[in-house]
Scaffold this active site. Structure first.
Site, PDB file in Angstrom:
ATOM      1  N   HIS A  63       0.817  -1.229   0.000  1.00  0.00           N
ATOM      2  CA  HIS A  63       0.000   0.000   0.000  1.00  0.00           C
ATOM      3  C   HIS A  63       0.844   1.270   0.000  1.00  0.00           C
ATOM      4  CE1 HIS A  63       0.721  -0.079   4.383  1.00  0.00           C
ATOM      5  NE2 HIS A  63       0.438  -1.353   4.298  1.00  0.00           N
ATOM      6  N   HIS A  92       7.665   7.007   4.148  1.00  0.00           N
ATOM      7  CA  HIS A  92       6.891   6.412   3.056  1.00  0.00           C
ATOM      8  C   HIS A  92       6.130   7.516   2.340  1.00  0.00           C
ATOM      9  CE1 HIS A  92       4.074   6.715   6.423  1.00  0.00           C
ATOM     10  NE2 HIS A  92       3.192   6.952   5.462  1.00  0.00           N
ATOM     11  N   HIS A  94       2.557   8.802  -0.248  1.00  0.00           N
ATOM     12  CA  HIS A  94       1.203   8.654  -0.772  1.00  0.00           C
ATOM     13  C   HIS A  94       1.162   9.478  -2.046  1.00  0.00           C
ATOM     14  CE1 HIS A  94      -0.258   7.203   3.249  1.00  0.00           C
ATOM     15  NE2 HIS A  94       0.758   7.958   3.655  1.00  0.00           N
ATOM     16  N   GLU A 104      -2.520  13.454   1.211  1.00  0.00           N
ATOM     17  CA  GLU A 104      -3.527  13.093   2.226  1.00  0.00           C
ATOM     18  C   GLU A 104      -4.074  14.359   2.877  1.00  0.00           C
ATOM     19  OE1 GLU A 104      -1.833   9.613   4.605  1.00  0.00           O
ATOM     20  OE2 GLU A 104      -3.442   8.842   3.341  1.00  0.00           O
ATOM     21  N   HIS A 117       5.791  11.113   4.336  1.00  0.00           N
ATOM     22  CA  HIS A 117       5.650  11.033   5.794  1.00  0.00           C
ATOM     23  C   HIS A 117       6.897  10.431   6.441  1.00  0.00           C
ATOM     24  CE1 HIS A 117       0.997  10.941   5.276  1.00  0.00           C
ATOM     25  NE2 HIS A 117       1.477  12.170   5.332  1.00  0.00           N
ATOM     26  N   THR A 200      -3.007   7.347   9.198  1.00  0.00           N
ATOM     27  CA  THR A 200      -3.989   7.512   8.108  1.00  0.00           C
ATOM     28  C   THR A 200      -4.300   6.182   7.418  1.00  0.00           C
ATOM     29  OG1 THR A 200      -2.311   7.900   6.413  1.00  0.00           O
ATOM     30  CG2 THR A 200      -3.141   9.845   7.633  1.00  0.00           C
TER      31      THR A 200
END
Ligand SMILES: COc1ccc(CNS(=O)(=O)c2ccc(S(N)(=O)=O)s2)cc1
Ligand SMILES: [Zn+2]
Length: 258
Positions: A63, A92, A94, A104, A117, A200
């Site tokens: 993910h 990591h 997103h 996010e 993050h 999150t």
């Protein structure tokens, strides 16, 4: 339930079934609305001291893609809204499938193409997992950086160059020991939003002091395309691995800037 993800059948709208805290009052991310934040002159700059890592992995966990040193690497975060020292755990990303989405957190409803993050845990705990389960918003401190498309990010290049090697879920590579994580951070960690929130992704624990920097980092279009080539557990592009904003409820968002 199928393992959680970001697809129609396992995405954020489903997470509450395994993690009822998903409907809690301290969830993340949020929309950072400048008209509703409050300047706090007591918020000083943060200090991050990242030491070189001997054996760090870069992995695709299905993910996200994540940089993870071996435990106890001596890197630490202090200052800003933090009362104690936090140990570095991992970083990591997103991102979206195009430049109009991917982050996010949002600023006045605007999404950036990606968000980075840096996860840290409160060093008064014996371990990272204890910090996650310690209760209250001081277990973890996560630094959030928006990414926007522009010049190539030389500090992130050693990481984005590794992405083709972790294209498939469950794969990982060793990161060269001369990788300089400190170089990713701006010289001074000032001008940030901070609020009490959560992870999150599942387990969505409400254990996070969020520190989201106002100034985005730049990455090149080619570096963004590298993220968009990553495949998730279902063999689909991983892009879109972001949770939509959650209600603020009666939380305050403070800023270190006017
Ligand atoms: C107790 O067992 C555990 C504890 C914690 C995790 C999740 N891993 S994690 O804490 O690194 C993060 C998840 C989401 C993060 S975000 N996008 O908010 O920065 S950080 C898994 C199992
Ligand atoms: Zn994250």
């Amino acid at each position: 339930m199928a393992p959680w993800g970001y697809e129609k059948d396992n995405g954020p709208a489903h997470w509450h079934k395994d993690c009822p805290i998903a409907n809690g009052k301290n969830q993340s991310p949020i929309d950072l609305i400048n008209g509703e934040v409050k300047y706090d002159s007591g918020l000083k700059p943060l200090t991050a001291k990242y030491v070189p890592f001997s054996d760090a992995k870069f992995l695709n966990n299905g993910h996200s893609v994540q940089f993870q040193p071996s435990a106890g690497n001596g890197s630490e975060l202090t200052g800003g809204p933090l009362a104690v020292k936090y140990n570095f755990e991992q970083f990591h990303f997103h991102w979206g499938n195009n430049d109009t989405e991917g982050s996010e957190h949002r600023v006045d409803g605007k999404m950036y193409p990606a968000e980075l993050h840096f996860v840290h845990w409160n060093s008064t705990n014996p371990s990272f997992k204890d910090a996650v389960g310690s209760g209250g918003p001081n277990g973890l401190a996560v630094l959030g950086f928006f990414l926007k498309v522009g010049a190539e990010n030389a500090a992130l290049k050693p990481i984005t160059d590794l992405i083709p090697k972790v294209k498939d879920a469950g794969t990982s590579v060793t990161v060269p020991s001369n990788f300089d994580m400190q170089a990713i951070l701006p010289a001074t960690l000032t001008d940030y939003y901070t609020y009490d929130g959560s992870l999150t992704t599942p387990p969505l624990a409400e254990c996070v002091k969020w520190i989201v920097f106002k100034q985005p980092l730049e990455v090149s279009a080619a570096q963004m395309e590298a993220f968009r080539s990553v495949i998730n557990r279902d063999g689909k592009p991983m892009g879109g691995n972001y949770r939509p904003p959650c209600p603020l409820h009666d939380r305050a968002v403070k800023t270190s800037f006017k």
